[in-house]
Design a protein around this motif. Structure first.
Motif, short mmCIF file in Angstrom:
data_model
loop_
_atom_site.label_atom_id
_atom_site.label_comp_id
_atom_site.label_asym_id
_atom_site.label_seq_id
_atom_site.Cartn_x
_atom_site.Cartn_y
_atom_site.Cartn_z
N SER A 103 31.06 39.02 42.13
CA SER A 103 31.50 39.14 43.54
C SER A 103 30.96 38.07 44.28
CB SER A 103 31.11 40.49 43.91
OG SER A 103 29.45 40.59 43.95
N ASP A 132 36.26 39.20 45.01
CA ASP A 132 35.99 39.50 43.45
C ASP A 132 36.49 38.38 42.92
OD1 ASP A 132 34.64 42.06 43.89
OD2 ASP A 132 36.74 42.91 43.67
N ASP A 141 26.48 40.58 40.93
CA ASP A 141 27.40 41.26 39.78
C ASP A 141 27.90 40.34 38.98
OD1 ASP A 141 26.85 43.61 41.25
OD2 ASP A 141 28.52 43.48 42.25
N SER A 189 32.93 37.03 35.73
CA SER A 189 33.48 37.52 36.75
C SER A 189 32.18 37.96 37.82
CB SER A 189 33.90 38.90 36.51
OG SER A 189 32.90 39.77 35.97
N ARG A 227 38.55 41.00 49.15
CA ARG A 227 38.72 42.47 49.62
C ARG A 227 38.62 42.70 50.97
NH1 ARG A 227 34.39 45.08 48.10
NH2 ARG A 227 33.17 43.02 47.34
N TYR A 284 37.24 36.05 38.95
CA TYR A 284 37.40 36.45 37.65
C TYR A 284 37.78 34.81 36.94
CZ TYR A 284 37.83 41.09 38.95
OH TYR A 284 37.55 42.27 39.60
#
Length: 846
Positions: A149, A202, A377, A147, A217, A204
């Motif tokens: 960002s 984001d 991240d 995962s 987002r 995944y």
């Protein structure tokens, strides 16, 4: 090409003719001692931010304006050197840099002839083979879960803007735009931003079962007036040209082409590799590479390989040779940076791609696009909740993604925008409010899209106002449609036309109701439409992106005096979904009457059924699935942005006898698959598989009338040496292959490679037939096929053998023209048949 230029053409339409007094400076940088050229030497104009780097051959070029200046050259391990540049004209300044390290006493080593490059026992090739062998363990797919960002920043700009251009009278109201000039990162050209987009998401990944999910987002971009520009389509087009770059893929998509990665499985066969440096206690190797054929679709540059057992890429600098077979690309640079995970492996942490476009490679105003992607991240092997992967769609956009405040963006960008970039959004909004700019956009839209906007109503398309054919003679047409300025729910479209030879009026009128309160031309569509139409049509002629009465299509070969008068009453419902699955339901009452030399007759040569017309009532269900499809929505047509994903179509039509005067019962099943196959350095193939089956006894106008072409243009989806109405079937299967080699062979031929030509070839085969009930040769009750005035039958079935044709050609002539020599292989004894033909096609390619 005009699709991405249209939004900027109002600003740039005068740019290519504007030149200021310029100084064109070029030269070569070499080592003062060894005389070897030095690649990627940095140079800078003193007192400015203009600069750049030398290419792999140590060559540089920069365009300067104004008075004399000083240029400085710097390179690690060498003394910086400065030279004065006089203003005006073209100058060559060659630079010899001296090493600043302590030298030993001179040792002279003389060698014979430079050895030929070979992969055998080459340590650089052995290293790259280890990188290739370890690709799998260095990719994201190696982990069970990932995962991260992602922040994307895209900017498009006018490049190399001169003072003379800026001070033109037409820009007197636009001077606020030029306050935000910035230095270009390619060749020191001045940029004027005209488009910008930012996106936060984001992401995944799950390995088993494999699935990727992206949740957007926030999304912010410059928005043009929807009357002129499809903003979503423009953004999609840019994203297609500037896709994410994965160096571990065998092929990397750049400006809608695929370039072979320097660490592709077959890279040693196409690249030359050299170990040029060792860094950090020999734990990092600098590997330089260059294409074996400079015009091939390959990169050149440097990659830095870790020697810790991973053989991973830690950094990469990719560019292209100046002779590469890419159109309009003056320069290209990509930088990839990788960060280390806790398990000591590496992931992509930042990428930056800059491409400078221009009509001329030697200067003048052009366009520069830059996309920067930052990954933060980054977590590996930490399971994400199953709810994250729910749903079929891979992309989810938050409802308020385009409504985020400036404060939100300021707090969530990984890097702050420059002051100049921050003003771009406001500048373009102000620009669109200036009356002179809007008038210019009106002219541009009229020229490219063919419509003149009058607010709630627009008139067009202009290329249909005048046309001609043998049946109607001189034909005039005038029409238009309403716009969202009138209503976002209700839309109306109409035209009227008159033929001066047949002296008949034709017309069309439709009313559409949008069920999702969006424009009926915006994705996803959801509308109900009722329409009535009376017009002529060539039997079997189906045009995808142009009107049949387009002026340019009036010019045809052979006899073209067979047409149908069609009367339609239709009711259609169309519903698209975000995952690009769609269905449509249609009801149609249809009357066909022959025109020109076309006739309907039975075995006794009387009017078929006692009437010279065919009446049908139909119900149609069409299903379409185009995964990951992207397109640009024009004024009339949605233009697909072709990619590797297939497109599936399935259509069922039922004729109902007795309903609203319908005279026939039948069932028509049709299916097709369209797919682009990328073959790396051998180019790509566009493939279409299609088939249909008709159940029931029907006259030949209701059979499958195969798509023919009697124009002089090469058409991809028709049979270019088949005559109109030459073949009909009640069942058939076909394959259409069109291959573009991207210059793979021409690039290897001296002198010929300078022309940047590209080889193309195609093959089309159609196999079908007629059951006895629909074949007038076997059934006297069937409608007779058409014969010419000499009594020769010109409409046929395909029962004997498949129809086949093929072509070889040359594309990219003058960067816009493709010319094919087409050969027909079968049914050569049919009347008025051409075995050979030359056809041309205009197409802008990168």
């Amino acid at each position: 090409m005009y699709k991405f230029m249209l939004g900027f053409l109002a600003v740039a339409m005068f740019s290519f003719s504007s030149f200021a007094q310029q100084t064109v400076l070029s030269g070569t940088v070499t080592d003062a001692k060894t005389k070897e050229t030095l690649p990627y030497v940095s140079f800078l104009i003193s007192g400015s931010t203009k600069g750049g780097r030398t290419d792999l051959d140590g060559k540089y070029k920069i365009v300067l304006e104004g008075s004399s200046a000083e240029i400085k050259f710097s390179y690690i391990g060498y003394k910086t050197q400065a030279r004065t540049v006089k203003a005006g004209g073209s100058q060559t300044i060659n630079i010899q840099l001296e090493s600043e390290s302590t030298q030993m006493d001179e040792v002279v080593i003389r060698a014979g002839k430079k050895p030929k490059y070979t992969n055998k026992e080459n340590p650089a090739v052995e290293l790259i083979r280890k990188v290739i062998a370890n690709k799998g363990r260095n990719r994201m797919e190696n982990y069970d879960y990932v995962s991260y960002s992602k922040y994307e920043h895209m900017q498009f700009s006018l490049s190399n803007v001169s003072d003379k251009f800026k001070n033109r009278k037409v820009f007197k109201n636009y001077q606020f735009l030029f306050q935000n000039q910035d230095s270009a990162k390619i060749g020191g050209k001045t940029l004027l931003p005209v488009f910008q987009q930012e996106k936060l998401s984001d992401n995944y990944f799950r390995k088993d079962p494999e699935k990727m999910k992206t949740i957007v987002r926030a999304d912010k971009q410059v928005n043009f007036d929807e009357r002129f520009i499809d903003n979503k389509g423009l953004s999609t087009y840019f994203e297609r040209m500037y896709q994410d770059m994965d160096i571990y893929d065998n092929n990397i998509s750049v400006v809608s082409n695929q370039l072979l990665s320097p660490i592709a499985d077959g890279a040693p066969a196409f690249y030359k590799f050299f170990i040029t440096d060792t860094l950090v206690n020999k734990q990092l190797i600098e590997l330089s590479f260059t294409p074996r054929a400079k015009t091939d679709l390959l990169f050149e540059g440097k990659i830095y390989i870790t020697m810790d057992g991973n053989y991973a890429v830690q950094n990469a600098f990719l560019t292209v040779n100046k002779d590469i077979n890419l159109n309009f690309v003056r320069a290209l640079e990509a930088k990839l940076e990788f960060a280390q995970n806790p398990d000591k492996r590496y992931h992509l942490s930042k990428s930056n791609l800059i491409v400078d476009f221009g009509i001329s490679k030697n200067g003048g105003t052009g366009f520069t696009g830059e996309r920067t992607v930052t990954f933060n991240d980054y977590l590996v092997n930490q399971p994400s909740p199953d709810t994250v992967f729910n749903g079929a769609s891979q992309l989810i956009v938050a409802a308020d993604a385009d409504q985020k405040s400036d404060l939100y963006w300021a707090n969530n960008r990984p890097e702050a925008l420059s002051a100049a970039d921050t003003k771009i959004y406001g500048n373009l909004d102000t620009l669109q409010s200036i009356p002179s700019f809007r008038r210019t956009m009106d002219v541009v839209t009229l020229f490219f899209a063919g419509y003149k906007d009058f607010g709630p109503f627009e008139m067009g398309p202009v290329n249909t106002f005048y046309s001609f054919n043998e049946v109607e003679g001189f034909r005039l047409r005038l029409g238009g449609r309403t716009t969202p300025a009138l209503s976002k729910r209700y839309y109306f479209e109409t035209y009227g036309a008159y033929g001066f030879t047949d002296q008949k009026w034709k017309y069309f009128l439709s009313g559409t109701y949008s069920l999702n309160n969006k424009s009926i031309y915006a994705f996803p569509q959801n509308y109900l439409r009722a329409s009535v139409q009376r017009d002529t049509k060539i039997p079997g002629q189906e045009l995808q992106f142009v009107q049949e009465d387009n002026f340019l299509l009036s010019f045809k070969r052979g006899e073209n005096n067979m047409r149908l008068y069609n009367d339609f009453y239709r009711l259609d419902y169309v519903h698209e979904f975000e995952n690009h699955f769609s269905y449509s339901l249609g009801l149609r009452k249809w009357k066909q009457s022959p025109a020109g030399s076309l006739y309907f007759s039975d075995a006794e040569h009387a009017k078929f059924g006692g009437l010279n017309q065919i009446n049908t009532s139909e119900v149609t269900l069409q299903l379409r699935y185009a995964p990951h499809e992207k397109f640009y929505q024009g004024k009339v047509y949605r233009t697909p942005i072709v990619d590797k994903y297939p497109v599936f179509n399935l259509r069922y039509t039922a004729g109902i006898k007795g309903l609203a005067g319908g005279e026939y019962s039948y069932h028509n099943f049709m299916g097709s698959i369209d797919k682009r196959l990328y073959l790396s350095q051998l180019g790509y193939t566009d493939m279409t598989l299609e088939g249909a089956y008709i159940v029931g006894q029907v006259p030949f106008p209701l059979l499958s009338i195969h798509r023919a072409n009697q124009t002089y243009a090469y058409q991809l989806n028709t049979y270019n040496l088949m005559n109109f109405l030459e073949f009909v079937s009640d069942h058939y299967a076909s394959i259409n292959l069109d291959h573009n080699f991207n210059g793979f062979f021409f690039n290897k031929v001296p002198l010929l490679n300078k022309l940047k030509l590209r080889e193309v070839m195609s093959f089309k085969a159609l196999y079908g037939g007629l059951r006895n009930e629909n074949n007038p040769a076997k059934n006297d009750a069937a409608m007779q096929f058409v014969r010419n005035p000499d009594g020769l039958q010109i409409t046929n079935s395909l029962n004997n053998e498949p129809y086949m044709e093929g072509s070889v050609g040359v594309g990219n002539i003058f960067k816009i023209l493709r010319v094919d020599m087409v050969k027909r292989f079968t049914y050569l004894d049919n009347p008025m048949v051409s075995e050979w033909g030359i056809r041309a096609r205009v197409k802008f390619d990168f």
